[in-house]
Structure formats: structure tokens, C-alpha cells
Design a protein around this motif. Sequence first.
Motif, PDB file in Angstrom:
ATOM      1  N   TYR A 277       0.845  -1.194   0.000  1.00 41.59           N
ATOM      2  CA  TYR A 277       0.000   0.000   0.000  1.00 41.59           C
ATOM      3  C   TYR A 277       0.884   1.249   0.000  1.00 41.59           C
ATOM      4  N   GLU A 278       0.531   2.202  -0.819  1.00 40.18           N
ATOM      5  CA  GLU A 278       1.294   3.444  -0.892  1.00 40.18           C
ATOM      6  C   GLU A 278       0.858   4.404   0.215  1.00 40.18           C
ATOM      7  N   THR A 279       1.772   5.283   0.598  1.00 35.26           N
ATOM      8  CA  THR A 279       1.435   6.348   1.536  1.00 35.26           C
ATOM      9  C   THR A 279       0.548   7.366   0.838  1.00 35.26           C
ATOM     10  N   ARG A 280      -0.548   7.738   1.483  1.00 35.30           N
ATOM     11  CA  ARG A 280      -1.477   8.714   0.899  1.00 35.30           C
ATOM     12  C   ARG A 280      -1.267  10.067   1.572  1.00 35.30           C
ATOM     13  N   ARG A 281      -1.233  11.123   0.771  1.00 33.67           N
ATOM     14  CA  ARG A 281      -0.978  12.469   1.269  1.00 33.67           C
ATOM     15  C   ARG A 281      -2.157  13.384   0.938  1.00 33.67           C
ATOM     16  N   TYR A 282      -2.517  14.213   1.929  1.00 34.33           N
ATOM     17  CA  TYR A 282      -3.670  15.095   1.781  1.00 34.33           C
ATOM     18  C   TYR A 282      -3.323  16.471   2.348  1.00 34.33           C
ATOM     19  N   PRO A 283      -3.907  17.543   1.797  1.00 36.51           N
ATOM     20  CA  PRO A 283      -3.808  18.848   2.461  1.00 36.51           C
ATOM     21  C   PRO A 283      -4.370  18.742   3.880  1.00 36.51           C
ATOM     22  N   GLU A 284      -3.760  19.451   4.811  1.00 35.46           N
ATOM     23  CA  GLU A 284      -4.142  19.286   6.207  1.00 35.46           C
ATOM     24  C   GLU A 284      -5.617  19.565   6.464  1.00 35.46           C
ATOM     25  N   GLU A 285      -6.232  20.441   5.657  1.00 34.15           N
ATOM     26  CA  GLU A 285      -7.637  20.757   5.885  1.00 34.15           C
ATOM     27  C   GLU A 285      -8.563  19.596   5.494  1.00 34.15           C
ATOM     28  N   GLN A 286      -8.045  18.590   4.786  1.00 29.22           N
ATOM     29  CA  GLN A 286      -8.869  17.449   4.379  1.00 29.22           C
ATOM     30  C   GLN A 286      -8.801  16.278   5.363  1.00 29.22           C
ATOM     31  N   VAL A 287      -7.967  16.403   6.400  1.00 32.15           N
ATOM     32  CA  VAL A 287      -7.780  15.303   7.346  1.00 32.15           C
ATOM     33  C   VAL A 287      -8.117  15.772   8.753  1.00 32.15           C
ATOM     34  N   ARG A 288      -8.948  14.998   9.434  1.00 29.52           N
ATOM     35  CA  ARG A 288      -9.261  15.283  10.837  1.00 29.52           C
ATOM     36  C   ARG A 288      -8.985  14.036  11.672  1.00 29.52           C
ATOM     37  N   ILE A 289      -8.128  14.202  12.681  1.00 30.50           N
ATOM     38  CA  ILE A 289      -7.813  13.089  13.568  1.00 30.50           C
ATOM     39  C   ILE A 289      -8.985  12.868  14.519  1.00 30.50           C
ATOM     40  N   GLN A 290      -9.448  11.618  14.581  1.00 30.65           N
ATOM     41  CA  GLN A 290     -10.551  11.276  15.469  1.00 30.65           C
ATOM     42  C   GLN A 290     -10.112  10.513  16.713  1.00 30.65           C
ATOM     43  N   GLY A 291      -8.943   9.893  16.647  1.00 30.72           N
ATOM     44  CA  GLY A 291      -8.510   9.135  17.814  1.00 30.72           C
ATOM     45  C   GLY A 291      -7.141   8.528  17.619  1.00 30.72           C
ATOM     46  N   LEU A 292      -6.589   8.040  18.727  1.00 28.30           N
ATOM     47  CA  LEU A 292      -5.241   7.489  18.774  1.00 28.30           C
ATOM     48  C   LEU A 292      -5.317   6.036  19.240  1.00 28.30           C
ATOM     49  N   LEU A 293      -4.625   5.146  18.560  1.00 32.02           N
ATOM     50  CA  LEU A 293      -4.599   3.744  18.947  1.00 32.02           C
ATOM     51  C   LEU A 293      -3.933   3.567  20.311  1.00 32.02           C
ATOM     52  N   VAL A 294      -4.631   2.891  21.247  1.00 29.16           N
ATOM     53  CA  VAL A 294      -4.054   2.631  22.563  1.00 29.16           C
ATOM     54  C   VAL A 294      -4.056   1.149  22.920  1.00 29.16           C
ATOM     55  N   GLY A 295      -4.734   0.311  22.132  1.00 29.48           N
ATOM     56  CA  GLY A 295      -4.763  -1.103  22.456  1.00 29.48           C
ATOM     57  C   GLY A 295      -5.347  -1.923  21.335  1.00 29.48           C
ATOM     58  N   LEU A 296      -5.205  -3.246  21.474  1.00 31.45           N
ATOM     59  CA  LEU A 296      -5.681  -4.157  20.432  1.00 31.45           C
ATOM     60  C   LEU A 296      -6.182  -5.436  21.082  1.00 31.45           C
ATOM     61  N   ILE A 297      -7.326  -5.909  20.608  1.00 32.47           N
ATOM     62  CA  ILE A 297      -7.913  -7.158  21.085  1.00 32.47           C
ATOM     63  C   ILE A 297      -7.969  -8.124  19.921  1.00 32.47           C
ATOM     64  N   ARG A 298      -7.477  -9.343  20.134  1.00 41.48           N
ATOM     65  CA  ARG A 298      -7.456 -10.336  19.048  1.00 41.48           C
ATOM     66  C   ARG A 298      -8.108 -11.621  19.531  1.00 41.48           C
ATOM     67  N   THR A 299      -8.954 -12.210  18.695  1.00 41.07           N
ATOM     68  CA  THR A 299      -9.596 -13.478  19.001  1.00 41.07           C
ATOM     69  C   THR A 299      -8.967 -14.560  18.133  1.00 41.07           C
ATOM     70  N   TYR A 300      -8.513 -15.640  18.751  1.00 40.39           N
ATOM     71  CA  TYR A 300      -7.879 -16.738  18.025  1.00 40.39           C
ATOM     72  C   TYR A 300      -8.893 -17.846  17.755  1.00 40.39           C
TER      73      TYR A 300
END
Length: 238
Positions: free
Chosen positions: A215-238
Motif C-alpha cells: 500500500y502506498e502512503t497517501r498524502r492530503y492537504p491538512e484541511e482534508q484530514v481530521r484526527i478522530q482518535g489514537l490507537l491505545v490497544g488491540l484485542i485479538r480473538t484466536y
Amino acid sequence: MLTKKQLDLLEFIHKRLQRDGVPPSFDEMKVALDLRSKSGIHRLITALEERGFIRRLAHRARAIEILRLPESLGGGSEPQNAGTEAQGFSPTVIDGGQDRTPARTSARHSSAVELPVMGRIAAGVPIEAISQVSHQVTVPGGMISPNGQHFALEVKGDSMIEAGINNGDIVVIRETEAADDGDIVVALVEGHEATLKRYHREGSIIALEAANPAYETRRYPEEQVRIQGLLVGLIRTY
């Protein structure tokens, strides 16, 4: 007894797990330890595993679990999860409600909490933004910031696989509109597409970087991107 490089790598992995909830990629380890190739990282990982400090999870890309830390890093001789089964837990249920705005869940001090799963998030090309509770998931209280608001998302796609995030995983997100370079974030693109990517700022341009060379890195003008949250954990089911 660990060598300096082994100790440095263990400390780096530990800090990244605490910050992101997922281990760093081998490329990130190589840069952090100033090594020329990933083969050196493989040797250090094997040595740490043989000495009982870490465990690699089979069939999972970049999946590393820390079992114990040396005293110099604040640990002891027992694995980090020793005794947890005997202690048990008293879950505190956090009501996600049916509000269409994510992260209306306040964290509390408890051994386990329930978070609303707001649907799916793309770890690939952006998909349509999601804002409706699909179900609840129980997460360890240690993932939750006492003063933050949190929600969960189901990962769709494989673009973050080298960061240890697989298709079908549940990611725990702390609501925030700010991010630092290198953070894994939920980004809303052009107001209607949401994606899970590593965040980088390049002047007035926001780069959303995958952890998969396909996957390529995607670049956007800053006004087109809004951060909604930050990853703090992960749950995995085996």
C-alpha cells in the motif's frame, strides 16, 4: 544477563507496546538500534525469546508479547502476567448508548470495561466513515486512560499488518484531535472516509502511512484530514 543491544531492543519494544498497544515493525527496530539489516534484529529477538523475556505469537506478523522485564527496566523475575488469574476481576460496564458520535464512553479505574464497537475501520484504502454502535467489547482496564473517552473499531484489511494489526482485530481508540509523528491514528479523510494509518506531518501536508509495502502512503492537504482518535490497544480473538 542481557547484552546492551538486547536490553535496548527490549526497552524499545516495551515502550512502543505501552504507547501504541502493538509492537514496532522490524524496520523500526532496525532504525532505533542503528543496525544495518533486519537480520541483526532477528538474532536479538531470538536471543530475548530464548532467555524468556519475550514470546513470538505463531502465524501473526510482528506479534511479540513481553513476558518479563529485567530489574533495570523496572521488572522482576516473574512474567508480567503472573498471578492475574488468581486475582480475578470486577468488570465495570461503560454504557456506550446509541449516540451516533463515537467515544461517549468515560474510562473508570477497573480491571475490565466495556466499550462500544462503532463498526469497521479500514486498514487499507479508506472506507465510508462509521458512527453507529454495532456491539460491545470487554477490554482490560489498563488500556483505558482515566481521563479519556474511548471507543473500539473492527479492523478491515491488511495494510497495517507489519504493525501487528490484522484483519478482524479490534482496536481500542482514545478520542483526540491531536497526534504526533509516528502515531497510529483513526483519520477522517474529506469528511466522509475513515482509515487507520500511521500519521506524519510534512509541512501543510498530512501523510497517512500504511505498514504494508503493498500500500502506498497517501498524502492530503491538512484541511482534508481530521484526527478522530489514537490507537491505545488491540484485542485479538484466536
